[in-house]
Design an enzyme around this catalytic site. Structure first.
Site, PDB file in Angstrom:
ATOM      1  N   PRO A  18     -40.411  24.568  11.244  1.00 36.97           N
ATOM      2  CA  PRO A  18     -40.981  24.993   9.862  1.00 36.97           C
ATOM      3  C   PRO A  18     -42.136  24.918   9.960  1.00 36.97           C
ATOM      4  CG  PRO A  18     -39.795  22.509  10.136  1.00 36.97           C
ATOM      5  CD  PRO A  18     -40.138  23.427  11.921  1.00 36.97           C
ATOM      6  N   THR A  19     -42.414  25.753   8.872  1.00 36.62           N
ATOM      7  CA  THR A  19     -43.812  26.131   8.779  1.00 36.62           C
ATOM      8  C   THR A  19     -44.091  24.541   8.071  1.00 36.62           C
ATOM      9  OG1 THR A  19     -43.740  28.282   8.205  1.00 36.62           O
ATOM     10  CG2 THR A  19     -45.504  27.450   7.050  1.00 36.62           C
ATOM     11  N   GLY A  20     -45.493  24.187   8.648  1.00 35.43           N
ATOM     12  CA  GLY A  20     -46.673  22.935   8.404  1.00 35.43           C
ATOM     13  C   GLY A  20     -45.685  22.067   8.533  1.00 35.43           C
ATOM     14  N   CYS A  21     -44.401  21.791   9.633  1.00 35.57           N
ATOM     15  CA  CYS A  21     -43.631  21.247   9.367  1.00 35.57           C
ATOM     16  C   CYS A  21     -44.617  18.992  10.070  1.00 35.57           C
ATOM     17  CB  CYS A  21     -43.154  22.438  10.354  1.00 35.57           C
ATOM     18  SG  CYS A  21     -43.571  21.702  12.689  1.00 35.57           S
ATOM     19  N   VAL A  22     -43.206  18.520   9.993  1.00 37.62           N
ATOM     20  CA  VAL A  22     -43.746  17.716  10.785  1.00 37.62           C
ATOM     21  C   VAL A  22     -42.206  16.580  11.198  1.00 37.62           C
ATOM     22  CG1 VAL A  22     -43.536  14.547  10.252  1.00 37.62           C
ATOM     23  CG2 VAL A  22     -44.857  16.715   8.634  1.00 37.62           C
TER      24      VAL A  22
END
Lengths: 110, 135
Positions: free
Chosen positions: A106-110
């Site tokens: 995911p974009t900007g993922c955790v």
């Protein structure tokens, strides 16, 4: 890197995400989970199916905050919270669930 | 707690042909994932990024326009389109995607994300920002 399953080869990147998203099927999802010592239940599939639908519609894998909010809307507040999602996917709900769902990180993922 | 800054992203280029539009969208999504206050502006050929019914079949590129519809989920709810740029291209707001955001605190009521503003209004909005990034 690659995963061999049922005579097929699935290429992955260094973090275990599928290189070719169109190769994804339910068997490879279960195998990726098994390699992490996890087992996919219907609760996992509920989140993973949601992610696949989200990707189909918007062409991105949602960030964890977005996933949590959207799950809350679709499946109810008892599931749209970090505690529930982290219990299902302890390595990070968006990251781990996306991996098993055959989506990119995911974009900007955790 | 970290401070929330006001980020303003200026989009000036057509969606395909250069990578600016896609890169801008990715940066916007990353910034929004970190819960910053995000505002987008579309001026000059940048207004084409929001066109309805985009098809990239002829150029063999991924059509990333559906991703703009996810901006509301990221709490990116302020998309300003410059009136003069639309008019210079013979476009109206009806030629643009119908982007909505849902208000979680108001029983998921749908609100419009896109607002058409004049160049002068846009300048006022820009002057209130902490960080301006141009693509």
């Amino acid at each position: 890197m690659a995963i061999e399953l049922n005579g097929k080869t699935y290429d992955t990147d260094e973090e275990g995400y599928l290189a070719d998203l169109s190769q994804w099927d339910e068997d490879i999802a279960a195998e990726m989970a098994r390699l992490d010592d996890a087992e996919l239940t219907s609760a996992h599939w509920e989140v993973m199916n949601f992610l696949r639908e989200y990707y189909e519609e918007y062409q991105i894998a949602p960030a964890v905050r977005v996933l949590t909010k959207a799950i809350g809307k679709k499946l109810g507040k008892d599931k749209g919270n970090s505690k529930y999602l982290y219990e299902l996917f302890p390595y990070g709900p968006a990251k781990q669930a996306c991996k098993y769902s055959g989506l990119p990180k995911p974009t900007g993922c955790v | 707690m970290s401070t929330i800054k006001k980020f303003f992203y200026v989009n000036r280029k057509a969606p395909y042909g250069t990578v600016y539009a896609l890169e801008s969208l990715e940066v916007v999504l990353i910034g929004a994932a970190f819960e910053q206050d995000v505002t987008l502006a579309f001026i000059d050929d940048g207004v084409y990024q929001l066109m309805k019914n985009q098809s990239t079949a002829g150029i063999g590129m991924k059509n990333f326009s559906p991703t703009y519809k996810a901006l509301g989920d990221y709490d990116v709810t302020k998309l300003y389109v410059e009136k003069e740029s639309l008019e210079a291209r013979g476009l109206t707001i009806d030629d643009l995607m119908d982007l909505k955001w849902e208000d979680e605190d108001d029983d998921w009521a749908e609100n419009d994300s896109i607002r058409v503003v004049t160049s002068a209004e846009l300048a006022d909005i820009m002057s209130e920002q902490d960080v301006v990034l141009s693509f």
